[in-house]
Motif scaffolding. Sequence first.
Motif, short mmCIF file in Angstrom:
data_model
loop_
_atom_site.label_atom_id
_atom_site.label_comp_id
_atom_site.label_asym_id
_atom_site.label_seq_id
_atom_site.Cartn_x
_atom_site.Cartn_y
_atom_site.Cartn_z
N PHE A 169 0.84 -1.20 0.00
CA PHE A 169 0.00 0.00 0.00
C PHE A 169 0.88 1.25 0.00
CE2 PHE A 169 -2.47 3.44 1.70
CZ PHE A 169 -3.77 3.21 1.26
N VAL A 170 1.86 1.25 0.87
CA VAL A 170 2.71 2.44 0.99
C VAL A 170 3.49 2.68 -0.31
CG1 VAL A 170 4.64 3.48 2.24
CG2 VAL A 170 2.87 2.24 3.49
N GLN A 171 4.03 1.60 -0.87
CA GLN A 171 4.78 1.76 -2.13
C GLN A 171 3.90 2.35 -3.23
OE1 GLN A 171 7.10 -1.28 -3.95
NE2 GLN A 171 8.12 -1.88 -2.04
N LEU A 172 2.70 1.81 -3.36
CA LEU A 172 1.82 2.32 -4.41
C LEU A 172 1.44 3.77 -4.15
CD1 LEU A 172 -0.57 -0.71 -5.04
CD2 LEU A 172 1.32 0.07 -6.48
N TYR A 173 1.24 4.09 -2.88
CA TYR A 173 0.91 5.47 -2.52
C TYR A 173 2.07 6.40 -2.89
CZ TYR A 173 -0.67 9.49 0.17
OH TYR A 173 -1.09 10.74 0.53
N GLU A 174 3.27 5.94 -2.56
CA GLU A 174 4.45 6.76 -2.86
C GLU A 174 4.64 6.93 -4.37
OE1 GLU A 174 7.03 5.60 1.15
OE2 GLU A 174 7.49 4.61 -0.76
N ARG A 175 4.20 5.93 -5.11
CA ARG A 175 4.32 6.02 -6.57
C ARG A 175 3.12 6.73 -7.18
NH1 ARG A 175 5.81 -0.23 -7.22
NH2 ARG A 175 5.12 0.04 -9.38
N GLY A 176 2.26 7.26 -6.34
CA GLY A 176 1.12 8.02 -6.83
C GLY A 176 0.03 7.16 -7.44
N LEU A 177 0.01 5.90 -7.08
CA LEU A 177 -0.96 5.00 -7.69
C LEU A 177 -2.14 4.70 -6.76
CD1 LEU A 177 1.47 2.52 -9.51
CD2 LEU A 177 0.05 4.32 -10.51
N ILE A 178 -2.10 5.28 -5.57
CA ILE A 178 -3.25 5.13 -4.67
C ILE A 178 -3.77 6.52 -4.35
CG2 ILE A 178 -3.85 4.62 -2.28
CD1 ILE A 178 -2.58 2.01 -2.47
N TYR A 179 -5.05 6.69 -4.46
CA TYR A 179 -5.64 8.00 -4.17
C TYR A 179 -6.98 7.83 -3.48
CZ TYR A 179 -8.69 7.17 -8.21
OH TYR A 179 -9.62 6.64 -9.08
N ARG A 180 -7.39 8.91 -2.83
CA ARG A 180 -8.68 8.88 -2.15
C ARG A 180 -9.66 9.65 -3.02
NH1 ARG A 180 -10.83 8.24 2.99
NH2 ARG A 180 -12.11 9.94 3.82
N GLY A 181 -10.83 9.06 -3.24
CA GLY A 181 -11.78 9.71 -4.11
C GLY A 181 -13.18 9.75 -3.52
N HIS A 182 -13.89 10.82 -3.87
CA HIS A 182 -15.29 11.00 -3.47
C HIS A 182 -16.12 10.55 -4.66
CE1 HIS A 182 -18.44 12.62 -0.96
NE2 HIS A 182 -18.87 13.41 -1.94
N ARG A 183 -16.63 9.37 -4.61
CA ARG A 183 -17.22 8.75 -5.80
C ARG A 183 -18.51 8.03 -5.46
NH1 ARG A 183 -12.61 8.30 -9.11
NH2 ARG A 183 -11.79 10.39 -8.81
N VAL A 184 -19.28 7.78 -6.51
CA VAL A 184 -20.39 6.86 -6.33
C VAL A 184 -19.85 5.44 -6.56
CG1 VAL A 184 -22.56 6.02 -7.33
CG2 VAL A 184 -22.20 8.47 -6.97
N ILE A 185 -19.99 4.63 -5.53
CA ILE A 185 -19.48 3.27 -5.61
C ILE A 185 -20.64 2.30 -5.34
CG2 ILE A 185 -17.01 3.56 -5.16
CD1 ILE A 185 -19.61 3.06 -2.41
#
Length: 924
Positions: A169-185
């Motif tokens: 998780f941390v690696q992906l976050y650091e690579r900008g591949l994890i983000y938080r979004g306000h979405r309809v799910i």
Amino acid sequence: MTDTAAELPTLFDHQSAEATLYQEWLAAGLFTADPAGSDLAGGDRDPFVIVMPPPNVTAVLHMGHGLNNTVQDVLIRWRRMCGDEALWLPGTDHAGIATQNVIEKQLGAEGKTRFDLGRQAFVERTSEFVTATGGTILDQLRAIGASCDWSRTAYTLSPELSQAVREAFVQLYERGLIYRGHRVIHWCPRCLTSLSDEEAEFGDETGTLYYLRYPLTGDPSQGITIATTRPETMLADVSVAVHPDDDRYRDLVGKTVTLPIADVEIPIITDEIGVDPEFGTGAVKITPAHDANDFEMGTRHGLAMPIVISPEGVMENGSDAGSRVPDTLLGLDRFEARKRIVEMLRESGALIRTESHAHAVRHCYRCDTVVEPRLSDQWFVKMKPLAEPALAAVRERQIRILPERWEAVYVNWLEGIRDWNISRQLWWGHRIPVWYCDGCSEVTVSRDDPSSCPKCGGSVRQDEDVLDTWFSSWLWPFSTLGWPDRNSADLKAFYPTDALVTAPEILFFWVARMIMAGYAFMDKAPFHTVYLHGTVRDMKHVKMSKSLGNGIDPLDVRAQFGADSLRYTVIAGLGMGADVMLDPNDLEKSFAPGRNFVTKLWNIGRFLLTNVGSDTVLPLDSIDSSRLRRADRWILGSLNTAIAECDAALGPARPRDRVWDEAELYRGLRLSEYTESARRFVWNELADWYLESTKSRLAAGGDDGEVARAVLAHSFDAALRLLQPIVPFITDTLWRRIPVQDADRGEFIAVAPWPVQDERFAAEPEFELVREAVNGIRQLRSDYAIPPGQRAHAVLDTSSAGDSASRDIAVFDEEASFIGRVTRTDVVTDAEGTDQAATILLSSGSRILLSLEGIIDIEKELKKARAELEKLSSQLDALETRLSNPGFTERAPGSVVEAERLKQGEWTARKAQLAQKVFSLGGS
RNA sequence: GGGCGAGUAGCUCAGUUGGUUAGAGCGCCUGCCUUACACGCAGGAUGUCGGGGGUUCGAGUCCCUCCUCGCCCACCA
């Protein structure tokens, strides 16, 4: 090895054998892999690694597991015998939603909810449950003989794998591949959690399309009619959209309508992407908070996003909703509210009409509740960058998927991949490693739990959500080997793994994501072969499941017929990609193939061991070829064929050169073909022919008897080794009693060398002639119902076959006792002094003259011979046409043309013989 | 709506680049309790390879088309 066959009971006692043998195997450490043995870590063996698709930790073994794990076991046992450093790594999945559901159900029975316990107590209780029951399915796998390396058993929620999850998780976050979004799910109102696209499964339903008229503000005589399947969401409408090119509504664009019931004014806007003028009325209501498509439109137009349905699926005035939901509807279930709203609209005249409408509705894959699209904050993984190497891997053939057709499905999905919602509003799972500062707006993503905000020093609180279960299982091929510790001995020795065996259902959930993770974290594909096997179904082709009550408990099958019967049946029935059909109401019939085979094998073993005895037999190499008789050479040649077929069916274990080449790409993993080749050899060749032929030789003893003993023992030894991966229990039981002594034989068949061909032996056409002769006699006997007690006098006459006629007859005399014994009363002599009464023609051009005084019906024989002659003539004509065809001789492979010519010669000779026979029988 | 697959013996399925007389298991029929095996042995029947058209010397295999069943994907309210 000194056990005598006399101890063998008439039936294989699978119950006691299975338990004892499995313990012996474990005690001997047969299944424990040694990293030092792998040539990736300085050893001298190719590693061969399979990671088991981890069953849910709460699961109980069903036929699907039985099939899946038997396939893996066959492959790993095969490679282990081939000398690979074989590792089959087992484990379980904590299965977030599924497990949490189990515990919540328990709590429900006690009249409690998880909230009564609180998070910590709930997680503790679940952990205890898992500790107490989580080993069940692994024990059940042991019961069917799974040769896993249990010392490496993994669990997705163990401390080690949890560390891997956090690192990922941390690696992906650091690579900008994890983000938080306000979405309809996709939201499950029963499980109270969001779901990924894959977890929200479509079900076709016939719903109702409601046409609603929204009156123009200030001029109720005008209005716009929209169509919806979910009228309860109309309270959260913020706009009505039409296509910009739609002339019908040109005048209305920009005006406002008054939303019935909610009594708010909403504008009519245009949207090119979200509106299909062909559908319904061409006007669509926009409900950004409760529909993914509407959310997109709402975002484009900067619309408000009122929420009127709560997480539990009841009507509420949520954020931005003001008092849109009237008091009479508040707290009503969404489906109840739908009825009431429709009623209210009908009364007010806003409901124009309804029509029935077939559409797909998403359901929760765990509990089947209708999913509610819901606006909320979630963590997402950006998939496009991860998908690219995974796509290339299959395109460039670093990975192959069998059956082939699934590759297209895989590629199709990856090309259209969308971001992965990994937040789950559950308590059971890996908590998201994100901390929010109470003081400032800092968001901390960390490998270690922070105690305070790194920016302002204020207090922090961790995200409440946990990660999708698949966020841990997508790391499985390397997290189980010690990652993120790159110096882990296992990781060095056993990554990448080799084959991944699973059902097509989880191609997207799991397989594709593992491939992405392999490249993302290890820069290498996690395996080179994906084998997707079929599904276990009942006789009506319905997938077996506990809830439908059409399941078969593998342990029942094992108790009744033994683990080997179970394994043989599913493997023998497993065509490439084909489903396995079994009848839950008739286990006897369903598992007859396995049960019959195991019994047959047992009886072959009983006979053979009884007759061969317990004195060590001669090594094959020590027997001079002049001492081998035709039957001996034949069975050893047949064994070579069987080995070649098994090898071809199982296929290449790995690509020769990292990338699959054309010739090997879709070869192998034909488990039913492998099984059939091994079965045919041991049953139809070894038992039906060779074993019969040795009876008198064994009885006579002496030098020839010794040769027969040795050939019997060695060919059965090899047959058992070919079969060991499929039926490990019975093969071990028999194999260890065979009095063969060989330096590399060892104590256990599971680690004995896989058979290799012995080039001294090849096909034995003369023995095939014997077989054909015997079959001819049997056929005639059967046709004339000659009782077993009556002797038939048969003469094999090969004089017309051309060369070495006298030798053939002499050789055949040598075998006469063999034929005599097969049918007990048939005798073969040379051609002298026998009146010809009936002739059996053999394909070689030889014939058998049969004297059966007073039995043969000449008219009948004549008729048969004429029919045969006619058929042969027409076939010969076709053959001649083909051979005289320039296209054939020019374009067919030389060997084919040659074979056709040979055949033509044979058939011509046969035709002449047949004509002669017809003539001699008095015909013309 | 898009994509993919399947249709071969009564049933479940093999049939790898077109090339001997299309196979297996189970089921069915006949005869056998022949001292390894009746969970067996021996013999036997059943196929216009979904229909039609085409390419080819040659098609179960390649192409087109139709029919029938599956599966996957897709925001059509």
